[in-house]
Design a protein around this motif. Structure first.
Motif, PDB file in Angstrom:
ATOM      1  N   ASP A 116       0.851  -1.185   0.080  1.00  0.00           N
ATOM      2  CA  ASP A 116      -0.149  -0.044  -0.106  1.00  0.00           C
ATOM      3  C   ASP A 116       0.837   1.243  -0.116  1.00  0.00           C
ATOM      4  O   ASP A 116       0.741   2.234  -0.854  1.00  0.00           O
ATOM      5  N   ALA A 117       1.847   1.132   0.846  1.00  0.00           N
ATOM      6  CA  ALA A 117       2.951   2.270   0.717  1.00  0.00           C
ATOM      7  C   ALA A 117       3.424   2.574  -0.564  1.00  0.00           C
ATOM      8  O   ALA A 117       3.743   3.763  -0.790  1.00  0.00           O
ATOM      9  N   ALA A 118       3.690   1.569  -1.123  1.00  0.00           N
ATOM     10  CA  ALA A 118       4.541   1.586  -2.841  1.00  0.00           C
ATOM     11  C   ALA A 118       3.374   2.397  -3.559  1.00  0.00           C
ATOM     12  O   ALA A 118       3.830   3.171  -4.237  1.00  0.00           O
ATOM     13  N   LEU A 119       2.190   1.764  -3.504  1.00  0.00           N
ATOM     14  CA  LEU A 119       1.063   2.500  -4.233  1.00  0.00           C
ATOM     15  C   LEU A 119       0.681   3.830  -3.926  1.00  0.00           C
ATOM     16  O   LEU A 119       0.391   4.523  -4.926  1.00  0.00           O
ATOM     17  N   ALA A 120       1.092   4.040  -2.875  1.00  0.00           N
ATOM     18  CA  ALA A 120       0.994   5.656  -2.543  1.00  0.00           C
ATOM     19  C   ALA A 120       1.641   6.480  -3.001  1.00  0.00           C
ATOM     20  O   ALA A 120       1.428   7.876  -3.105  1.00  0.00           O
ATOM     21  N   VAL A 121       3.053   6.139  -3.383  1.00  0.00           N
ATOM     22  CA  VAL A 121       3.968   7.168  -3.857  1.00  0.00           C
ATOM     23  C   VAL A 121       3.520   7.596  -5.130  1.00  0.00           C
ATOM     24  O   VAL A 121       3.251   6.915  -5.875  1.00  0.00           O
ATOM     25  N   GLU A 122       3.862   9.001  -5.281  1.00  0.00           N
ATOM     26  CA  GLU A 122       3.364   9.605  -6.476  1.00  0.00           C
ATOM     27  C   GLU A 122       4.531  10.073  -7.640  1.00  0.00           C
ATOM     28  O   GLU A 122       4.441   9.981  -8.627  1.00  0.00           O
ATOM     29  N   ASN A 123       5.657  10.282  -6.707  1.00  0.00           N
ATOM     30  CA  ASN A 123       6.867  10.918  -7.765  1.00  0.00           C
ATOM     31  C   ASN A 123       7.826   9.943  -7.550  1.00  0.00           C
ATOM     32  O   ASN A 123       8.686  10.227  -6.960  1.00  0.00           O
ATOM     33  N   ALA A 124       7.880   8.739  -8.033  1.00  0.00           N
ATOM     34  CA  ALA A 124       8.862   7.639  -8.084  1.00  0.00           C
ATOM     35  C   ALA A 124       9.151   7.073  -9.365  1.00  0.00           C
ATOM     36  O   ALA A 124       8.349   7.043 -10.223  1.00  0.00           O
ATOM     37  N   ASP A 125      10.317   6.850  -9.500  1.00  0.00           N
ATOM     38  CA  ASP A 125      10.742   6.088 -10.864  1.00  0.00           C
ATOM     39  C   ASP A 125      10.890   4.601 -10.709  1.00  0.00           C
ATOM     40  O   ASP A 125      10.469   4.319  -9.725  1.00  0.00           O
ATOM     41  N   VAL A 126      10.939   4.233 -11.817  1.00  0.00           N
ATOM     42  CA  VAL A 126      11.246   2.566 -11.935  1.00  0.00           C
ATOM     43  C   VAL A 126      11.848   1.997 -10.848  1.00  0.00           C
ATOM     44  O   VAL A 126      11.680   1.050 -10.414  1.00  0.00           O
ATOM     45  N   THR A 127      13.085   2.375 -10.745  1.00  0.00           N
ATOM     46  CA  THR A 127      14.056   1.944 -10.026  1.00  0.00           C
ATOM     47  C   THR A 127      13.763   1.882  -8.568  1.00  0.00           C
ATOM     48  O   THR A 127      13.825   0.835  -8.050  1.00  0.00           O
ATOM     49  N   SER A 128      13.038   3.110  -8.138  1.00  0.00           N
ATOM     50  CA  SER A 128      12.766   3.130  -6.863  1.00  0.00           C
ATOM     51  C   SER A 128      11.487   2.132  -6.411  1.00  0.00           C
ATOM     52  O   SER A 128      11.282   1.548  -5.328  1.00  0.00           O
ATOM     53  N   TYR A 129      10.529   1.840  -7.521  1.00  0.00           N
ATOM     54  CA  TYR A 129       9.438   1.160  -7.477  1.00  0.00           C
ATOM     55  C   TYR A 129      10.182  -0.308  -7.450  1.00  0.00           C
ATOM     56  O   TYR A 129       9.723  -1.269  -6.530  1.00  0.00           O
ATOM     57  N   LYS A 130      11.021  -0.552  -8.210  1.00  0.00           N
ATOM     58  CA  LYS A 130      11.529  -1.946  -8.120  1.00  0.00           C
ATOM     59  C   LYS A 130      12.427  -2.309  -6.918  1.00  0.00           C
ATOM     60  O   LYS A 130      12.098  -3.346  -6.297  1.00  0.00           O
ATOM     61  N   ASN A 131      12.847  -1.447  -6.314  1.00  0.00           N
ATOM     62  CA  ASN A 131      13.688  -1.502  -4.806  1.00  0.00           C
ATOM     63  C   ASN A 131      12.564  -1.674  -3.860  1.00  0.00           C
ATOM     64  O   ASN A 131      12.709  -2.803  -3.022  1.00  0.00           O
ATOM     65  N   GLY A 132      11.477  -1.223  -3.920  1.00  0.00           N
ATOM     66  CA  GLY A 132      10.398  -1.363  -2.852  1.00  0.00           C
ATOM     67  C   GLY A 132       9.618  -2.637  -2.939  1.00  0.00           C
ATOM     68  O   GLY A 132       9.634  -3.249  -2.061  1.00  0.00           O
ATOM     69  N   VAL A 133       9.530  -3.213  -4.316  1.00  0.00           N
ATOM     70  CA  VAL A 133       8.967  -4.458  -4.514  1.00  0.00           C
ATOM     71  C   VAL A 133       9.968  -5.593  -3.965  1.00  0.00           C
ATOM     72  O   VAL A 133       9.454  -6.505  -3.483  1.00  0.00           O
ATOM     73  N   GLU A 134      11.210  -5.254  -4.363  1.00  0.00           N
ATOM     74  CA  GLU A 134      12.051  -6.219  -3.971  1.00  0.00           C
ATOM     75  C   GLU A 134      12.137  -6.412  -2.390  1.00  0.00           C
ATOM     76  O   GLU A 134      12.308  -7.301  -1.733  1.00  0.00           O
ATOM     77  N   LEU A 135      11.790  -5.365  -1.539  1.00  0.00           N
ATOM     78  CA  LEU A 135      12.059  -5.439  -0.443  1.00  0.00           C
ATOM     79  C   LEU A 135      10.671  -5.990   0.331  1.00  0.00           C
ATOM     80  O   LEU A 135      10.758  -6.541   1.256  1.00  0.00           O
ATOM     81  N   THR A 136       9.612  -5.773  -0.619  1.00  0.00           N
ATOM     82  CA  THR A 136       8.472  -6.235   0.065  1.00  0.00           C
ATOM     83  C   THR A 136       8.703  -7.765  -0.263  1.00  0.00           C
ATOM     84  O   THR A 136       8.148  -8.486   0.651  1.00  0.00           O
ATOM     85  N   ALA A 137       9.164  -8.143  -1.469  1.00  0.00           N
ATOM     86  CA  ALA A 137       9.399  -9.544  -1.644  1.00  0.00           C
ATOM     87  C   ALA A 137      10.184 -10.298  -0.636  1.00  0.00           C
ATOM     88  O   ALA A 137       9.872 -11.450  -0.132  1.00  0.00           O
ATOM     89  N   LYS A 138      11.277  -9.690   0.123  1.00  0.00           N
ATOM     90  CA  LYS A 138      12.175 -10.131   0.909  1.00  0.00           C
ATOM     91  C   LYS A 138      11.313 -10.216   2.218  1.00  0.00           C
ATOM     92  O   LYS A 138      11.467 -11.300   2.917  1.00  0.00           O
ATOM     93  N   GLN A 139      10.317  -9.498   2.463  1.00  0.00           N
ATOM     94  CA  GLN A 139       9.617  -9.460   3.658  1.00  0.00           C
ATOM     95  C   GLN A 139       8.817 -10.562   3.605  1.00  0.00           C
ATOM     96  O   GLN A 139       8.497 -11.155   4.751  1.00  0.00           O
TER      97      GLN A 139
END
Length: 177
Positions: free
Chosen positions: A88-111
């Protein structure tokens, strides 16, 4: 407890039942019958008490089992809520590039993987393993270099819970030539 033994000389001179007064004998029998009836009623009351107690124990055990089933996944669900919050926090981010989304998804996958480890959920990712119909589901067989009946590719990973397969891995298998 044993009563003290008395000798014949010390025994009281009471009439034997056959010599006793018939009225005394009848009164003695009636008293004994009354005593036995009271003991019987007490035994019946004890049986009813034990039966009721058994029913209460059975009812409580049934309620406990129902609660255990109802809330068995409570800890697991609590851990998954943290993963949901990250998404939900990743989806709420408005000004993010693909790299930051990818990093966020990787952290969520690790979680999510740490939650899986905590609850003994393991991935089944059998690339290069011998095909096992208990853990894998073959989607197709393709001619390729390598050992026949070996997993060539995994289309969807499988998962097991405490070594019991929840979902088999969907795989492509090398066909014998």
């Amino acid at each position: 407890m044993q009563e003290p033994q008395t000798s014949i000389d010390e025994m009281p001179n009471e009439p034997v039942a056959s010599e006793a007064n018939p009225a005394q004998t009848a009164d003695g029998h009636e008293a004994r019958i009354t005593e036995l009836e009271a003991a019987l009623e007490e035994a019946k009351a004890q049986v009813l008490y034990v039966k009721a107690e058994g029913e209460n124990i059975r009812r409580r055990a049934t309620e406990d089992i129902d609660k255990a089933r109802k809330f068995a996944l409570e800890k697991f669900t609590g851990e998954l809520l943290a993963v949901k919050d990250s998404l939900d926090a990743a989806l709420a981010v408005e000004n993010a590039d693909v790299t930051s989304y990818k990093n966020g998804v990787e952290l969520t996958a690790k979680q999510l993987l740490s939650v899986f480890e905590k609850f003994n959920i393991a991935e089944i990712n059998p690339i290069g393993d011998k095909f096992d119909p208990n853990k894998h589901q073959a989607i197709s067989m393709v001619p390729a270099e390598g050992e026949p009946n070996t997993v060539l590719s995994v289309l969807q990973k499988g998962y097991s819970l405490n070594e019991r397969v929840l979902r088999p891995a969907l795989v492509t298998v090398i066909q014998a030539k």
